[in-house]
Design a protein around this motif. Sequence first.
Motif, PDB file in Angstrom:
ATOM      1  N   ILE A 167       0.829  -1.208   0.000  1.00  0.00           N
ATOM      2  CA  ILE A 167       0.000   0.000   0.000  1.00  0.00           C
ATOM      3  C   ILE A 167       0.864   1.259   0.000  1.00  0.00           C
ATOM      4  CG2 ILE A 167      -1.680   1.327   1.354  1.00  0.00           C
ATOM      5  CD1 ILE A 167      -2.826  -1.328   2.319  1.00  0.00           C
ATOM      6  N   LEU A 168       1.976   1.209   0.737  1.00  0.00           N
ATOM      7  CA  LEU A 168       2.787   2.420   0.905  1.00  0.00           C
ATOM      8  C   LEU A 168       3.924   2.508  -0.110  1.00  0.00           C
ATOM      9  CD1 LEU A 168       2.921   2.283   4.775  1.00  0.00           C
ATOM     10  CD2 LEU A 168       1.706   3.977   3.436  1.00  0.00           C
ATOM     11  N   GLY A 169       4.006   1.551  -1.008  1.00  0.00           N
ATOM     12  CA  GLY A 169       5.070   1.598  -2.021  1.00  0.00           C
ATOM     13  C   GLY A 169       6.449   1.391  -1.429  1.00  0.00           C
ATOM     14  N   LEU A 170       6.542   0.513  -0.427  1.00  0.00           N
ATOM     15  CA  LEU A 170       7.838   0.293   0.229  1.00  0.00           C
ATOM     16  C   LEU A 170       8.422  -1.078  -0.109  1.00  0.00           C
ATOM     17  CD1 LEU A 170       6.980   1.653   3.794  1.00  0.00           C
ATOM     18  CD2 LEU A 170       8.513   2.708   2.144  1.00  0.00           C
ATOM     19  N   LEU A 175      -2.350  13.752   0.796  1.00  0.00           N
ATOM     20  CA  LEU A 175      -3.314  13.027  -0.023  1.00  0.00           C
ATOM     21  C   LEU A 175      -3.281  11.542   0.316  1.00  0.00           C
ATOM     22  CD1 LEU A 175      -5.242  13.677  -2.353  1.00  0.00           C
ATOM     23  CD2 LEU A 175      -3.431  12.970  -3.922  1.00  0.00           C
ATOM     24  N   GLU A 176      -2.065  11.018   0.489  1.00  0.00           N
ATOM     25  CA  GLU A 176      -1.948   9.586   0.778  1.00  0.00           C
ATOM     26  C   GLU A 176      -2.576   9.241   2.116  1.00  0.00           C
ATOM     27  OE1 GLU A 176       1.850   7.756   0.189  1.00  0.00           O
ATOM     28  OE2 GLU A 176       2.188   8.938  -1.632  1.00  0.00           O
ATOM     29  N   HIS A 178      -7.002   6.769   5.026  1.00  0.00           N
ATOM     30  CA  HIS A 178      -8.145   6.827   5.939  1.00  0.00           C
ATOM     31  C   HIS A 178      -9.407   6.350   5.242  1.00  0.00           C
ATOM     32  CE1 HIS A 178     -11.537   9.097   7.909  1.00  0.00           C
ATOM     33  NE2 HIS A 178     -11.097   8.305   8.866  1.00  0.00           N
ATOM     34  N   GLN A 179      -9.546   6.734   3.973  1.00  0.00           N
ATOM     35  CA  GLN A 179     -10.738   6.293   3.246  1.00  0.00           C
ATOM     36  C   GLN A 179     -10.723   4.785   3.032  1.00  0.00           C
ATOM     37  OE1 GLN A 179     -10.531   8.887  -0.126  1.00  0.00           O
ATOM     38  NE2 GLN A 179     -11.506  10.583   0.957  1.00  0.00           N
TER      39      GLN A 179
END
Lengths: 361, 277
Positions: free
Chosen positions: A120-123, A174-175, A180-181
């Motif tokens: 999700i976080l691009g890690l 934004l992320e 949260h959404q």
Amino acid sequence: MASVTLSNIVKRFDRTEVVHGIDLAISDGEFVVLVGPSGCGKSTTLRMVAGLEDLTSGEIRIGDRVVDRLEPKDRNIAMVFQNYAIYPHMTVHKNIAFGLRMAKLPKAEEEKRVREAAQILGLTDLLDRRPAQLSGGQRQRVAIGRAMVRNPAVFLFDEPLSNLDAQLRAQMRLEIKKLHQTLGTTVIYVTHDQVEAMTLADRIVVMRDGRIEQIGTPTEVYRTPASMFVARFIGSPSMNMIPGRVEAGEIRFDGLPPLQRPGGLESAGGAVFLGVRPDDLKVAADRPAGAFAIEARVEVIEPLGPDTLVYALAGSRELVAKADSKVTLHRGDVVTLVADSGALHVFDAATEQTLRRQEAR
Amino acid sequence: MRLGFDPRRDPRKILIWTLVALGGIVMIMPFLFMISTSLKGRGEVYDLRLIPLAPTLENYAYLFRESRFLRWFLNSFAIASISTVSVLFFDSLAGYVLCKYKFKGRQVVFVAILSTLMIPTEMLVIPWYVMSKNLGWLNTYWGIMFPGMITGFGVFLMKQFFETVPDALIDAARIDGLSEFRIFWEVALPLVTPALSALAIFTFLGSWTAFLWPLIVTNSASNYTVPVGLASFSGEFSTEWNMIMTGAAVATIPTLVVFILLQKYIIRGVILSGVKG
Ligand SMILES: Nc1ncnc2c1ncn2[C@@H]1O[C@H](COP(=O)(O)OP(=O)(O)OP(=O)(O)O)[C@@H](O)[C@H]1O
Ligand SMILES: [Mg+2]
């Protein structure tokens, strides 16, 4: 997921009381932003929710549990700090998994959650790196990942974006909102940046000197500020404040024409401040009937692209207004600044509270 | 190695380099003499030439076979190692608490610990002796070690270094669910390894070379440490210089090893602590 309720929270450090009885009810899944100037007690309040700071008095509930006496790890919360606070001597993977390992999660489940969060976080490609080999934005993502994998009932953020440059801050903002959404977790988010507050919050809590000044949706706080403090703090540039007196049904100003007393004003006499946001104060070609209008001389022009900020002198008072960028203005031009009477705010000069009845609340 | 300048073109640099080189020679001469003397036979000891005429290893053979040097060496090594481990653990623990916990009287405790630094060993040996005598610690390993198991200097050093560990990191670990001790052990301690290595070097070397207290507290040769043992080569009527030098040469080896080993950690530690946040 859970609601959070603060009842009459007081915090004293030695002799100094820094939080003076805060009441706040946050519903399940809500994104609440605590905003206020430096030193107003935002972090202290958040740290009390986290369990990093004891309450002097009051009660905190998360869900239907009173958590005052619980250790941070038992409160079902996760926290992201301003300076990342990721462990420098551990890899990204270990950093994210660390809390899970402490919670003695099965290895497979731990791995699954770490992978998911990294995804999700691009890690994903950075999992074997150490924090020293990451950029500021990536470090903060690791910190968010570490918070995410715990599946907390409440996320606590303490100025998570303050150390990032402007562009990255907007992107991470934004992320966080998207996150949260997606997750729908309750969030308490501390910042002193009113733009962050406006853009992220379901509800904003404006704090000042250890007290809550106003609670409301971003629109409410912006449109109907309860006090001069809130009016000045939210919105940029700051709201114009013009001192005047209420006399015989109108508001009189030094060196400006008097104003018909706006409707809905609570009865008051004496000194007041008239407030009008730069966004509501327009440079107009003509003077529409019934509106608030002031003649002023243009001092400074700041083009912003879509519109232009105009700093103008009305008498000896500097006002900030907006003009359509198509209107050509020059320094020294005398213009008419117009505001809709519905956009005017009147504050009691003594109490600094609004004199307008709180509508639609 | 590339030099940033050409020494041939800068006379001042030549001067500085010469002075530094001379200083280096002055520093290293005693060591060379030590090694040289250790290789000399009895007859040659008072001949001050640097290269022995008839180099021999018989001193080394004697040292290990006939004297109790090996015992002293092991004594010293055990005592220095135990003291070092103890100092690293307790000093960092105390330093951490003094740095990261706010409690009443913290400042008083810290000042009290600091003030112990102002009392020299020479003044302390008498109370130590009385204490050891009353507690039956004379001529025991514990008797030699106990004054150096926790040091004020180490507590001070570690407290200062723990200031560089951000409080937020400790808070994060609390939220991650670590116990207070594990936060110290797994989060804070790994971040102060440079300080730990420095403290380890100081402590090990300090214990390795300590002379006065071990001399006073021990009275049987089997409990001697290396310095005390070497001193015993110097008798009432004659001094066996070649034996002292041979023992000293061997005693230098652990010092060098400790330094070389830990220096690597110091460098790694510096890289680690260069990490932001
Ligand atoms: N550990 C402490 N001991 C004593 N006073 C403290 C402590 N922590 C905070 N304070 C005081 O409490 C007040 C509120 O601090 P807090 O950190 O909550 O402010 P803040 O709103 O988060 O400000 P900022 O935007 O600068 O982070 C400040 O006046 C601060 O000096
Ligand atoms: Mg803060």
